[in-house]
Enzyme design. Structure first.
Site, PDB file in Angstrom:
ATOM      1  N   ASP A 176      -3.273  12.629  45.324  1.00 57.43           N
ATOM      2  CA  ASP A 176      -3.135  13.977  45.865  1.00 57.43           C
ATOM      3  C   ASP A 176      -4.444  14.297  46.578  1.00 57.43           C
ATOM      4  O   ASP A 176      -5.474  13.657  46.337  1.00 57.43           O
ATOM      5  CB  ASP A 176      -2.823  14.997  44.774  1.00 57.43           C
ATOM      6  CG  ASP A 176      -2.170  16.246  45.368  1.00 57.43           C
ATOM      7  OD1 ASP A 176      -2.306  16.458  46.599  1.00 57.43           O
ATOM      8  OD2 ASP A 176      -1.537  17.017  44.632  1.00 57.43           O
TER       9      ASP A 176
HETATM   10  C1  BGC Z   1      -0.602  19.166  47.297  1.00 58.66           C
HETATM   11  C2  BGC Z   1       0.344  18.061  47.727  1.00 58.66           C
HETATM   12  C3  BGC Z   1       0.336  17.948  49.220  1.00 58.66           C
HETATM   13  C4  BGC Z   1      -1.077  17.707  49.697  1.00 58.66           C
HETATM   14  C5  BGC Z   1      -1.221  17.578  51.181  1.00 58.66           C
HETATM   15  C6  BGC Z   1      -1.963  19.043  47.932  1.00 58.66           C
HETATM   16  O1  BGC Z   1      -2.717  20.192  47.714  1.00 58.66           O
HETATM   17  O2  BGC Z   1      -0.714  19.168  45.904  1.00 58.66           O
HETATM   18  O3  BGC Z   1       1.635  18.310  47.236  1.00 58.66           O
HETATM   19  O4  BGC Z   1       1.203  16.936  49.642  1.00 58.66           O
HETATM   20  O5  BGC Z   1      -1.887  18.804  49.309  1.00 58.66           O
HETATM   21  O6  BGC Z   1      -1.007  18.786  51.809  1.00 58.66           O
END
Ligand code: BGC
Length: 733
Positions: free
Chosen positions: A263
């Protein structure tokens, strides 16, 4: 002279074989594994390391020298995000990237229809493909543990079986477009409070029986090509660098051959990132979605520190090769696949798909005296009240926020259906602006808004109240959890005030979470309308008018009060934790498993949803011939649509075991079937239940085990409306 000629010939042959070798990975007739090995053999250590970390906010490098393309990812689960600046979260302000918004995944789960999942996956996959994405960052399948979790709307509800059945076709649909699905957030990211560091502890049974099945199904049945690690910790390790989750469970036990993507900002050190199963590091040095700025990608944990460690012999080359192999495999499966279709963007088919999924997911919760449906022409004056009737509900919520080609609001949909001359609108209440990570109340005067709404309600034939939550911070929004189960922005007071002057009121709730309904007794009709995407208003009007018969069922329980939910029945350590640790004390008893086992009456149970018609179930019968642990039980029954309109019913099969060596939930969903029947039609239905699905996870032996003995099979229209029961005896092997 002879020797010179020989040298020339030899020289030529070396070049030829070198060319042949270097071209194998372009040769799509060769098996992928051969192409992977070929490409890998031609790469330098630096090039391999470059595959393993971001080069921009949403991309990582390919191998330019060899013509192997970069990996481009995009959020999210219900629409393809707009392009972002190279190293910032902000939009790049392109003008060709406004997408179709599909309904949020709670709505998809509420369809209880895997065909809708396939349609969803194919449609969003086509949009991602058209936009040249390698990876779509979704779907999310974290289990709905608490109704306060700000991201529940992105997920598929509280039941591991439902989420498993719905995630598989979604993944298959996306990947049929040559785009990798990235199932997220692996695992145990069940709250947003302290999400970056909270350390989850729970039993092995809860882990394997509740929180992992949907991921396992996505990997093993859906064959997902990538997965995203979660922000939180599990048993002391961050999930993006967890030996147990990534090396042991995912890669060793489940045989995952795809890519683990972190993540954004979920990686914390090089040693664990290298050794514990992460493949691509994204978003490091950013704090959620709030921090803008430029960071040296070369200082990522899996960039220069990794390279240095390899060169110094600290890290094994085999570890790097394994990561590089997985990333190359993903590229060959997607951008370098010969069969990759071309995709399409904002096509009429996608609008149709979005509308159909939205129609099937809307849940009719209450309908006293058949107030609904309200056919076109029945009423002259319709009052539409509530901010969600006009507010954009695709914007906000965090990383799933979308820039859309269009969004039909509920007000627009209702006007188009009933004729705008019959509709009056009043805002009724106001939330503040949609700001990320910040809550700001509206500056409008709440009393004046309420009074104006009550005035129009007085003279209307019927009132449609359109409220619920929205995508503001502390509502259905990433990075924070809701603060209570109540409706925000003074909506309860407003609903009570309206119903005092007009009893003909339909409360339409848009949300991805359960809300309390203190006014429920006084309100004849209630509709759970989720976040429905681009076609929201049309789908809603189709249901309200009766052009489409509602058939959605709740993918989570709606409790009467927060403390009725397992996660909230204990102390603070159970939810939201003490900011260091959170303990899942309710264990395997999540959602209806808790409510049913503890005999707590919900406001609306899991699996519940009304229709404009009624269905009758005959007594179920069982084919008992194959009750060995590897056999299958067939449950048959007659289902009749005994009302006056066509409709669909989801028959649900729950299993209960009273005598067991281990704690069992009062009942657990193990199969379901959505059936469409014409008015008056009656058909025999058969639901197959593999005996293996009755297994519990034996913590001592660390294996799944089917207990022999009696099981009660419960056939129902919801988890609380059981129409028939049959006892079966499972034999031991
Ligand atoms: C989120 C993810 C997301 C990623 C990219 C993160 O803050 O938890 O679900 O895909 O950001 O935007």
């Amino acid at each position: 002279m002879k020797s010179i000629i020989l040298l020339i010939v030899l020289g030529t042959s070396i070049i030829v074989s070198g060319q042949q070798k270097s071209q194998i990975y372009f040769d799509v007739t060769k098996p992928i594994e051969e192409r992977v090995e070929n490409a890998l053999s031609l790469m330098t250590t630096e090039e391999k390391v470059a595959l393993c970390h971001a080069q921009s906010k949403f991309s990582s490098k390919g191998v330019p020298r060899l013509g192997i393309p970069d990996v481009w990812s995009s959020d999210g689960s219900h629409g393809v995000s707009d392009e972002k600046l190279w190293d910032e979260w902000s939009s790049a302000q392109w003008t060709n990237d406004s997408c179709t918004a599909f309904p949020a995944l709670t709505c998809l789960a509420a369809t209880f229809n895997p065909e809708m999942s396939l349609l969803f996956g194919k449609s969003i996959g086509e949009e991602a493909r058209y936009r040249e994405k390698t990876i779509l960052l979704g779907p999310g399948v974290n289990i709905y543990r608490s109704p306060l979790n700000g991201r529940n709307f992105e997920y598929m509800g509280e039941d591991p079986y439902l989420a498993s059945r719905m995630v598989v076709p979604y993944v298959q649909g996306v990947q049929s477009c040559g785009v990798a699905a990235c199932v997220k957030h692996f695992a145990l990211n069940n709250q947003e409070i302290s999400r970056g560091e909270i350390n989850v502890s729970l039993s092995d049974r809860a882990l394997h029986e509740i929180y992992l099945p949907a991921f396992k199904a996505a990997i093993q049945e859906g064959k997902a090509w990538s997965i995203m690690g979660a922000y939180n910790k599990f048993r002391g390790e961050h999930c993006c660098q967890s030996d147990l989750l990534l090396n042991k469970i995912l890669k060793q036990d489940w045989k995952f051959d795809g890519v683990v993507v972190s993540d954004w900002g979920g990686v914390h050190n090089t040693d664990e990132a290298v050794n514990n199963g992460l493949d691509i590091e994204m978003g490091t040095y950013t704090n959620g979605l709030t921090t803008q700025g430029h960071f040296p990608f070369s200082s990522y944990y899996l960039a220069n520190p990794f390279l240095k460690g390899i060169k110094e012999g600290k890290y094994d080359m085999a570890k790097l090769d394994d990561k590089a192999r997985r990333i190359l495999r993903l590229i060959f499966r997607t951008t370098m696949s010969a069969n990759r279709p071309f995709g399409r963007f904002v096509s009429p088919e996608h609008s149709k798909a979005a509308r159909k999924i939205a129609q099937e997911g809307i849940v009719l919760l209450k309908n006293e005296n058949n107030l609904l449906p309200i056919p076109v022409g029945k009423y002259k004056k319709i009052a539409v009240i509530g901010e969600n009737a006009t507010r954009s509900l695709v914007v906000g919520g965090g990383s799933t926020s979308l820039k859309v080609a269009y969004e039909i609001s509920p007000l627009q949909g209702l006007k188009d259906k009933y004729g705008k001359e019959h509709i009056v609108y009043s805002m009724g209440y106001a939330s503040g602006p949609s700001l990320y990570g910040r809550e700001e109340p509206s500056r409008l005067n709440a009393d004046s808004l309420l009074n104006a709404a009550v005035e129009i309600a007085k003279t209307a034939d019927v009132v449609f109240f359109v409220g619920g939550l929205n995508k503001n911070y502390f509502q259905d929004c990433e990075s924070g959890d809701r603060k209570s189960l109540s409706l925000p922005f003074g909506e309860d007071k407003l609903i009570e005030s309206i119903q005092k002057v007009n009893k003909n009121i339909v409360v339409i709730l848009t949300s991805g979470n359960a809300v309390s309904m203190p006014w429920l007794q006084k309100i004849p009709s209630v509709v759970q309308a989720w976040y429905l995407g681009s076609e929201a208003g049309y789908a809603l009007a189709d249901i309200i008018s009766g052009d489409v018969n509602p058939s959605g069922k709740l993918p989570f329980s709606i409790p009467k009060k927060l403390s009725d939910i397992g996660a909230h029945a204990f102390d603070k350590l159970c939810y939201p934790g003490d900011s260091v640790n959170v303990q899942y004390k309710e264990d395997i008893l999540v959602g209806y498993r808790w409510l049913d086992t503890k005999k707590i009456e919900p406001l609306f149970p899991f699996g519940y949803g009304l229709s404009y018609t009624t269905f009758a179930y005959s007594k179920p019968s069982v084919d008992m011939s194959d009750l060995k642990p590897d056999g299958t039980v067939k449950v048959s029954f007659l289902l009749t649509n005994n009302g006056k309109v066509d409709g669909a019913e989801t028959a649900q099969l729950y299993v209960s075991k009273s005598k067991s060596a281990v704690l069992r939930a009062a009942k657990e969903l193990k199969a379901f079937k959505k059936v469409f029947l014409k008015a008056g039609e009656c058909k025999t239905q058969t639901i197959e239940l593999p005996i293996s699905s009755l297994a519990f996870y034996n913590e001592r032996k660390q294996v799944w085990e089917v207990e022999s003995g009696s099981y009660l099979l419960l056939l129902g229209s919801s988890s609380r409306d059981i129409k028939g029961k049959v006892d079966v005896k499972v034999l031991s092997n």
